[in-house]
Design a protein around this motif. Structure first.
Motif, PDB file in Angstrom:
ATOM      1  N   LEU A   1      33.645  35.034  29.679  1.00 19.78           N
ATOM      2  CA  LEU A   1      35.084  35.321  29.721  1.00 19.78           C
ATOM      3  C   LEU A   1      35.903  34.092  29.329  1.00 19.78           C
ATOM      4  O   LEU A   1      36.890  34.204  28.600  1.00 19.78           O
ATOM      5  CB  LEU A   1      35.485  35.820  31.106  1.00 19.78           C
ATOM      6  CG  LEU A   1      34.875  37.164  31.515  1.00 19.78           C
ATOM      7  CD1 LEU A   1      35.206  37.478  32.973  1.00 19.78           C
ATOM      8  CD2 LEU A   1      35.348  38.289  30.607  1.00 19.78           C
ATOM      9  N   ALA A   2      35.489  32.925  29.795  1.00 22.32           N
ATOM     10  CA  ALA A   2      36.202  31.694  29.451  1.00 22.32           C
ATOM     11  C   ALA A   2      36.078  31.410  27.957  1.00 22.32           C
ATOM     12  O   ALA A   2      37.069  31.092  27.290  1.00 22.32           O
ATOM     13  CB  ALA A   2      35.655  30.530  30.261  1.00 22.32           C
ATOM     14  N   LYS A   3      34.891  31.536  27.432  1.00 20.81           N
ATOM     15  CA  LYS A   3      34.653  31.277  26.013  1.00 20.81           C
ATOM     16  C   LYS A   3      35.478  32.209  25.128  1.00 20.81           C
ATOM     17  O   LYS A   3      35.992  31.811  24.088  1.00 20.81           O
ATOM     18  CB  LYS A   3      33.163  31.442  25.705  1.00 20.81           C
ATOM     19  CG  LYS A   3      32.790  31.151  24.276  1.00 20.81           C
ATOM     20  CD  LYS A   3      31.298  31.335  24.066  1.00 20.81           C
ATOM     21  CE  LYS A   3      30.943  31.178  22.602  1.00 20.81           C
ATOM     22  NZ  LYS A   3      29.518  31.462  22.373  1.00 20.81           N
ATOM     23  N   GLY A   4      35.616  33.449  25.553  1.00 21.36           N
ATOM     24  CA  GLY A   4      36.373  34.434  24.783  1.00 21.36           C
ATOM     25  C   GLY A   4      37.882  34.337  24.983  1.00 21.36           C
ATOM     26  O   GLY A   4      38.639  35.100  24.378  1.00 21.36           O
TER      27      GLY A   4
ATOM     28  N   PRO B   1      37.642  50.495  42.424  1.00 22.14           N
ATOM     29  CA  PRO B   1      36.356  51.058  42.020  1.00 22.14           C
ATOM     30  C   PRO B   1      35.192  50.096  42.259  1.00 22.14           C
ATOM     31  O   PRO B   1      35.377  48.888  42.383  1.00 22.14           O
ATOM     32  CB  PRO B   1      36.538  51.299  40.519  1.00 22.14           C
ATOM     33  CG  PRO B   1      37.530  50.280  40.098  1.00 22.14           C
ATOM     34  CD  PRO B   1      38.467  50.119  41.273  1.00 22.14           C
ATOM     35  N   VAL B   2      34.007  50.680  42.307  1.00 22.45           N
ATOM     36  CA  VAL B   2      32.764  49.922  42.328  1.00 22.45           C
ATOM     37  C   VAL B   2      32.271  49.884  40.889  1.00 22.45           C
ATOM     38  O   VAL B   2      32.195  50.917  40.226  1.00 22.45           O
ATOM     39  CB  VAL B   2      31.718  50.615  43.223  1.00 22.45           C
ATOM     40  CG1 VAL B   2      30.363  49.935  43.091  1.00 22.45           C
ATOM     41  CG2 VAL B   2      32.188  50.642  44.665  1.00 22.45           C
ATOM     42  N   LEU B   3      31.954  48.691  40.410  1.00 24.18           N
ATOM     43  CA  LEU B   3      31.462  48.536  39.045  1.00 24.18           C
ATOM     44  C   LEU B   3      29.958  48.336  39.105  1.00 24.18           C
ATOM     45  O   LEU B   3      29.470  47.413  39.765  1.00 24.18           O
ATOM     46  CB  LEU B   3      32.127  47.346  38.371  1.00 24.18           C
ATOM     47  CG  LEU B   3      33.657  47.338  38.443  1.00 24.18           C
ATOM     48  CD1 LEU B   3      34.217  46.100  37.760  1.00 24.18           C
ATOM     49  CD2 LEU B   3      34.224  48.592  37.824  1.00 24.18           C
ATOM     50  N   THR B   4      29.239  49.203  38.428  1.00 27.38           N
ATOM     51  CA  THR B   4      27.785  49.170  38.463  1.00 27.38           C
ATOM     52  C   THR B   4      27.241  48.884  37.072  1.00 27.38           C
ATOM     53  O   THR B   4      27.563  49.603  36.122  1.00 27.38           O
ATOM     54  CB  THR B   4      27.227  50.521  38.975  1.00 27.38           C
ATOM     55  OG1 THR B   4      27.763  50.775  40.271  1.00 27.38           O
ATOM     56  CG2 THR B   4      25.711  50.487  39.063  1.00 27.38           C
TER      57      THR B   4
ATOM     58  N   ARG C   1      33.966  44.407  29.463  1.00 24.08           N
ATOM     59  CA  ARG C   1      34.358  45.616  30.196  1.00 24.08           C
ATOM     60  C   ARG C   1      34.966  45.243  31.555  1.00 24.08           C
ATOM     61  O   ARG C   1      35.933  45.863  31.998  1.00 24.08           O
ATOM     62  CB  ARG C   1      33.149  46.535  30.374  1.00 24.08           C
ATOM     63  CG  ARG C   1      33.491  47.862  30.977  1.00 24.08           C
ATOM     64  CD  ARG C   1      34.290  48.725  30.014  1.00 24.08           C
ATOM     65  NE  ARG C   1      34.553  50.007  30.641  1.00 24.08           N
ATOM     66  CZ  ARG C   1      35.771  50.482  30.886  1.00 24.08           C
ATOM     67  NH1 ARG C   1      36.840  49.822  30.499  1.00 24.08           N
ATOM     68  NH2 ARG C   1      35.932  51.629  31.488  1.00 24.08           N
ATOM     69  N   LEU C   2      34.396  44.211  32.188  1.00 19.87           N
ATOM     70  CA  LEU C   2      34.953  43.742  33.464  1.00 19.87           C
ATOM     71  C   LEU C   2      36.411  43.345  33.306  1.00 19.87           C
ATOM     72  O   LEU C   2      37.256  43.719  34.123  1.00 19.87           O
ATOM     73  CB  LEU C   2      34.154  42.550  33.997  1.00 19.87           C
ATOM     74  CG  LEU C   2      32.738  42.803  34.474  1.00 19.87           C
ATOM     75  CD1 LEU C   2      32.079  41.483  34.867  1.00 19.87           C
ATOM     76  CD2 LEU C   2      32.726  43.775  35.622  1.00 19.87           C
ATOM     77  N   ILE C   3      36.707  42.604  32.271  1.00 14.35           N
ATOM     78  CA  ILE C   3      38.078  42.128  32.073  1.00 14.35           C
ATOM     79  C   ILE C   3      38.995  43.282  31.677  1.00 14.35           C
ATOM     80  O   ILE C   3      40.147  43.337  32.105  1.00 14.35           O
ATOM     81  CB  ILE C   3      38.139  40.946  31.067  1.00 14.35           C
ATOM     82  CG1 ILE C   3      39.399  40.108  31.322  1.00 14.35           C
ATOM     83  CG2 ILE C   3      38.096  41.401  29.644  1.00 14.35           C
ATOM     84  CD1 ILE C   3      39.363  39.285  32.541  1.00 14.35           C
ATOM     85  N   GLU C   4      38.501  44.222  30.888  1.00 18.54           N
ATOM     86  CA  GLU C   4      39.316  45.386  30.533  1.00 18.54           C
ATOM     87  C   GLU C   4      39.717  46.165  31.780  1.00 18.54           C
ATOM     88  O   GLU C   4      40.866  46.595  31.911  1.00 18.54           O
ATOM     89  CB  GLU C   4      38.541  46.304  29.585  1.00 18.54           C
ATOM     90  CG  GLU C   4      38.365  45.759  28.188  1.00 18.54           C
ATOM     91  CD  GLU C   4      37.387  46.581  27.351  1.00 18.54           C
ATOM     92  OE1 GLU C   4      36.823  47.585  27.865  1.00 18.54           O
ATOM     93  OE2 GLU C   4      37.172  46.215  26.186  1.00 18.54           O
TER      94      GLU C   4
END
Length: 130
Positions: A20-23, A88-91, A110-113
């Motif tokens: 995430l930092a790199k992007g 939500p729970v992210l799986t 997807r996490l950041i979205e």
């Protein structure tokens, strides 16, 4: 946004943060990954305990192995306690694929979205990523 990272994903939290930092994603949405140890939760905490802790502290649970067995299973808890305001729970859909760079990057994105548009995901229960 804060993600409560299930004990089976501890090692991947730093990898996701690095992606995430790199992007440059962290400029849009500050993200923090909290382990069970950081939160003071035992590795063998029941899914109900983890769910309630995350909801109380406004954290998204990031997991790969919470199951549907028993009254305290994550699925059972979500069916009983989920509201329209619940996070939500992210799986992670396929834990074994986290060894693949492209798959890890897709999961991180997807996490950041989800974090950026969090209000549209409240109350959905579980989201499988990527």
């Amino acid at each position: 946004m804060t993600f409560l990272v299930d004990y089976n994903l501890d090692g991947f939290a730093l990898i996701f943060l690095g992606i995430l930092a790199k992007g440059g994603w962290l400029e849009f949405a500050p993200v923090q990954f909290v382990t069970f140890r950081d939160a003071g939760l035992a590795m063998d905490s029941s899914d109900r305990t983890v769910w309630r802790y995350a909801q109380e502290h406004q954290m998204l649970i990031l997991t790969a192995n919470r199951n549907m067995k028993g009254d305290d299973s994550l699925e059972h808890v979500m069916r009983e306690e989920n509201t329209e305001n619940s996070l939500p729970v992210l799986t992670i859909s396929t834990l074994d694929r986290l060894s693949e760079t492209e798959y890890r990057e897709r999961c991180a994105e997807r996490l950041i979205e989800i974090a950026v548009d969090l209000d549209q995901y409240r109350g959905v229960g579980r989201l499988f990523i990527p």
